[in-house]
Design a protein around this motif. Structure first.
Motif, short mmCIF file in Angstrom:
data_model
loop_
_atom_site.label_atom_id
_atom_site.label_comp_id
_atom_site.label_asym_id
_atom_site.label_seq_id
_atom_site.Cartn_x
_atom_site.Cartn_y
_atom_site.Cartn_z
N PRO A 15 4.25 7.79 -5.38
CA PRO A 15 5.26 8.28 -6.30
C PRO A 15 5.96 7.18 -7.12
N THR A 16 6.24 6.02 -6.51
CA THR A 16 6.95 4.97 -7.26
C THR A 16 6.09 4.43 -8.39
N GLY A 17 4.84 4.11 -8.08
CA GLY A 17 3.94 3.56 -9.10
C GLY A 17 3.66 4.59 -10.19
N VAL A 35 -2.86 -0.11 -10.56
CA VAL A 35 -3.95 -0.34 -9.60
C VAL A 35 -3.54 0.18 -8.23
N ASP A 36 -4.52 0.60 -7.43
CA ASP A 36 -4.23 1.01 -6.05
C ASP A 36 -5.44 0.68 -5.17
N ALA A 37 -5.14 0.30 -3.94
CA ALA A 37 -6.21 -0.02 -2.99
C ALA A 37 -6.99 1.25 -2.60
N GLY A 60 6.38 16.12 7.52
CA GLY A 60 7.05 17.16 6.72
C GLY A 60 7.55 16.61 5.40
N HIS A 61 6.91 16.98 4.31
CA HIS A 61 7.34 16.55 2.98
C HIS A 61 7.95 17.73 2.24
N VAL A 62 9.21 17.63 1.97
CA VAL A 62 9.90 18.69 1.25
C VAL A 62 10.52 18.10 0.00
C1 LIG Z 1 6.61 10.96 7.86
C2 LIG Z 1 7.15 11.01 6.45
C3 LIG Z 1 7.91 12.09 6.05
C4 LIG Z 1 8.41 12.14 4.74
N1 LIG Z 1 9.13 13.23 4.33
C5 LIG Z 1 9.55 13.34 3.05
C6 LIG Z 1 10.22 14.49 2.58
O1 LIG Z 1 10.44 15.45 3.31
N2 LIG Z 1 10.60 14.55 1.28
C7 LIG Z 1 10.34 13.53 0.41
O2 LIG Z 1 10.66 13.64 -0.78
N3 LIG Z 1 9.72 12.40 0.82
C8 LIG Z 1 9.33 12.28 2.12
N4 LIG Z 1 8.68 11.15 2.54
C9 LIG Z 1 8.65 9.99 1.65
C10 LIG Z 1 7.50 9.91 0.66
O3 LIG Z 1 6.27 9.88 1.31
C11 LIG Z 1 7.77 8.64 -0.12
O4 LIG Z 1 8.87 8.87 -0.95
C12 LIG Z 1 6.72 8.17 -1.03
O5 LIG Z 1 5.43 8.27 -0.53
C13 LIG Z 1 6.99 6.71 -1.36
O6 LIG Z 1 6.27 6.37 -2.47
P1 LIG Z 1 5.90 4.88 -2.80
O7 LIG Z 1 5.08 4.94 -4.02
O8 LIG Z 1 7.13 4.06 -2.79
O9 LIG Z 1 5.06 4.34 -1.55
P2 LIG Z 1 3.66 4.83 -0.98
O10 LIG Z 1 3.55 6.30 -1.02
O11 LIG Z 1 3.53 4.15 0.32
O12 LIG Z 1 2.61 4.23 -2.03
C14 LIG Z 1 2.29 2.87 -2.07
C15 LIG Z 1 0.92 2.74 -2.69
O13 LIG Z 1 0.63 1.34 -2.80
C16 LIG Z 1 -0.71 1.14 -2.45
N5 LIG Z 1 -0.87 -0.23 -1.94
C17 LIG Z 1 -0.29 -0.76 -0.84
N6 LIG Z 1 -0.70 -2.03 -0.67
C18 LIG Z 1 -1.56 -2.30 -1.68
C19 LIG Z 1 -2.34 -3.43 -2.03
N7 LIG Z 1 -2.33 -4.55 -1.30
N8 LIG Z 1 -3.12 -3.36 -3.14
C20 LIG Z 1 -3.15 -2.23 -3.90
N9 LIG Z 1 -2.46 -1.13 -3.59
C21 LIG Z 1 -1.68 -1.16 -2.49
C22 LIG Z 1 -0.99 2.18 -1.37
O14 LIG Z 1 -2.38 2.46 -1.27
C23 LIG Z 1 -0.17 3.37 -1.84
O15 LIG Z 1 -0.93 4.26 -2.62
C24 LIG Z 1 8.18 11.06 3.85
C25 LIG Z 1 7.40 9.97 4.27
C26 LIG Z 1 6.89 9.94 5.55
C27 LIG Z 1 6.04 8.77 5.96
#
Ligand SMILES: Cc1cc2nc3c(=O)[nH]c(=O)nc-3n(C[C@H](O)[C@H](O)[C@H](O)COP(=O)(O)OP(=O)(O)OC[C@H]3O[C@@H](n4cnc5c(N)ncnc54)[C@H](O)[C@@H]3O)c2cc1C
Length: 504
Positions: A15-17, A35-37, A60-62
């Motif tokens: 989501p952040t990227g 880019v993503d791994a 649980g993702h809501v």
């Molecule tokens: C158990 C659990 C329950 C959750 N429940 C909720 C909820 O109810 N509601 C809600 O809104 N959110 C929830 N979340 C949070 C939600 O999953 C996060 O908000 C979101 O996934 C974070 O996004 P992000 O992009 O910061 O990180 P991530 O989703 O971790 O994405 C990071 C990306 O970077 C990539 N990456 C990492 N290292 C490298 C590398 N070296 N080279 C290239 N690519 C790389 C990964 O492959 C990944 O695709 C929950 C999370 C968990 C774990």
């Protein structure tokens, strides 16, 4: 191998990227690439499908959104009315063998009388403690004692939070709490208890929407489809970032030179893979991350069951488990979120086992549904070890102990996956670490590390927050705008953020 050059490089298609990329595409102020791994978008907000056809999210993702910008993007990606189901939150805590409606502290009227007395006693002590205290609480445990008292602490808050975070509440700070935990009103609790009443729905996520198809992961794949596909590069793992030279190096030997970097990799991974900076700075960043950034792992266990949804489960959405009779802290009735989370009518499956194997050997003949499903989350850390070999059977046993399953429930599909890291712990030292690491990366090397593990702030680590951390990082890098989500979590969590962020 070739070196590509872009103005902005985004690492990570979670989501952040994707938030960063949406904003870069909208602003159109220079070249960029994502880019993503992994081989697809979603990160931790993704969905697996078992071979029998049951869907399971990463726990649980809501969706509960604080931001109009985020809502617009989701509605653009999944625009049809039937792309979503809207649900009323129906949530309980399993305690003393009864279901206590959430939030627990407002509904102690359903507990045995001696527990009610302990809770009310503790709340009176807590009120006195609050009246006498001149300083803010330092730890989460102090906060619990001051807000709720010893009765609620011992029955629910301490054991439940240890099960979630895998560290004791004495090792956590309390600034992260914001709006998440309801402060009980002693008047209301006493009133409800004497009148045998339960309190109504509280808090930010009383209703929520869930995608009809493909689980939570389907949302992010759909968002990725709204971006120019030639700018998205999958199977590209970053193995080194040359901070001074502004170059990211990949496992496949290629590299990308950038002016601005928005990275959503774990902050600990990033600082351990930085090159091109002096040894003292490198050592300081690495040591700080090692000593002060704490995380836990999350096991997700999924169970597909044959049969009509039992009445004892009904319309429950997610359930909390503070006690020791099961390893999980939360269960989601995932089949209640969408009928497409289970195999469709007409799918015949054999029974793999009864929930209690002592119930006997089931017939291996494939039979009709209907089906329903449970998704359970278990935390792990060095302070809370988990037997990875038996976690699936321990979880099923816990489901029987808590009446989610009966001994003769027919299990037709199982799923287990461990995610490391799963939760960014709001440890006592976390803010020191972030204040030491993030400014050095930003000010000296044009690296904005953002996201659930990029900026390590649980209180702004949900999907809506993460997405906006990416959007705001781009606005900071290209326009010099302040990042409200990163810098002021209480502000963004305490209001509806209606800014639409038009083009410049
Ligand atoms: C158990 C659990 C329950 C959750 N429940 C909720 C909820 O109810 N509601 C809600 O809104 N959110 C929830 N979340 C949070 C939600 O999953 C996060 O908000 C979101 O996934 C974070 O996004 P992000 O992009 O910061 O990180 P991530 O989703 O971790 O994405 C990071 C990306 O970077 C990539 N990456 C990492 N290292 C490298 C590398 N070296 N080279 C290239 N690519 C790389 C990964 O492959 C990944 O695709 C929950 C999370 C968990 C774990």
């Amino acid at each position: 191998m070739t070196t590509q050059e872009v103005d902005t490089l985004v690492i990570g298609a979670g989501p952040t990227g994707l938030g960063a990329s949406k904003r870069l595409h909208q602003l159109n102020l220079g070249s960029w690439t994502l880019v993503d791994a992994n081989n697809e978008a979603g990160g931790l907000a993704s969905t697996d499908v078992t071979q029998e056809g049951f869907l399971f999210d990463v726990g649980g993702h809501v969706i509960f959104s604080h931001y109009a910008y985020f809502d617009d993007v989701l509605n653009e990606a999944l625009p049809e009315k039937d792309d979503w189901y809207e649900h009323q939150r129906v949530s309980y805590v399993r305690s003393r063998d009864v279901w206590v409606p959430y939030p627990y502290q407002n509904n102690i009227s359903v507990l045995p009388t001696d527990d009610q007395v302990k809770c009310i006693d503790g709340m009176i002590d807590a009120m006195e403690l609050r009246a006498q205290s001149t300083l803010s609480p330092k730890t989460f445990d102090e906060w619990i004692m001051r807000m709720m008292g010893i009765g609620l602490a011992d029955l629910f808050m301490r054991p439940y939070n240890f099960k979630v975070w895998a560290v004791p509440t004495t090792m956590m700070q309390c600034k992260w709490l914001g709006e998440r935990v309801a402060a009980p009103s002693l008047k209301m609790v006493v009133n409800n208890t004497l009148n045998h009443k339960v309190a109504g729905n509280w808090g930010p996520n009383a209703t929520f929407k869930f995608p009809a198809r493909d689980g939570t992961g389907g949302i992010w794949k759909a968002v990725a489809k709204t971006l120019p596909q030639d700018k998205l590069q999958f199977n590209k793992k970053v193995v080194k970032v040359d901070a001074d030279g502004h170059v990211a190096h990949f496992l496949d030997g290629s590299s990308i030179k950038y002016k601005h970097l928005v990275t959503t990799m774990g902050l600990d991974y990033l600082v351990n893979h930085l090159e091109g900076l002096d040894d003292a700075t490198k050592h300081l960043l690495q040591q700080t991350a090692k000593d002060k950034l704490v995380y836990s792992s999350t096991h997700v266990v999924g169970i597909g069951i044959r049969g009509e949804l039992p009445n004892r489960i009904g319309d429950k959405c997610w359930l909390y488990f503070p006690e020791r009779d099961c390893p999980f802290y939360r269960a989601t009735i995932f089949s209640n979120y969408s009928p497409h989370n289970c195999p469709q009518e007409g799918t015949k499956l054999p029974t793999l086992s009864y929930a209690d194997p002592e119930h006997g050997e089931p017939s291996k003949e494939a039979q009709d549904g209907p089906y329903w499903s449970l998704m359970l989350e278990i935390s792990e850390s060095h302070l809370k070890p988990v037997n990875n070999d038996t976690v699936l059977e321990d979880t099923i046993r816990g489901c029987i102990n808590t009446q989610l399953l009966l001994p003769d429930s027919e299990i037709v599909s199982t799923y287990h996956r461990k995610f490391t890291p799963g939760y960014p712990t709001p440890s006592l030292e976390r803010d020191d670490a972030l204040n030491e690491i993030l400014p050095v990366l930003q000010e000296r090397f044009d690296i904005l590390s953002r996201g659930r593990f990029g900026s390590w702030k649980y209180e702004v680590g949900n999907q809506d927050h993460s997405f906006m951390l990416g959007v705001e990082a781009v606005d900071r890098a290209l326009l010099g705008a302040p990042e409200m989500t990163l810098l002021s979590p209480d502000f963004v969590n305490g209001r509806r953020n209606n800014e639409r962020r038009l083009n410049v």
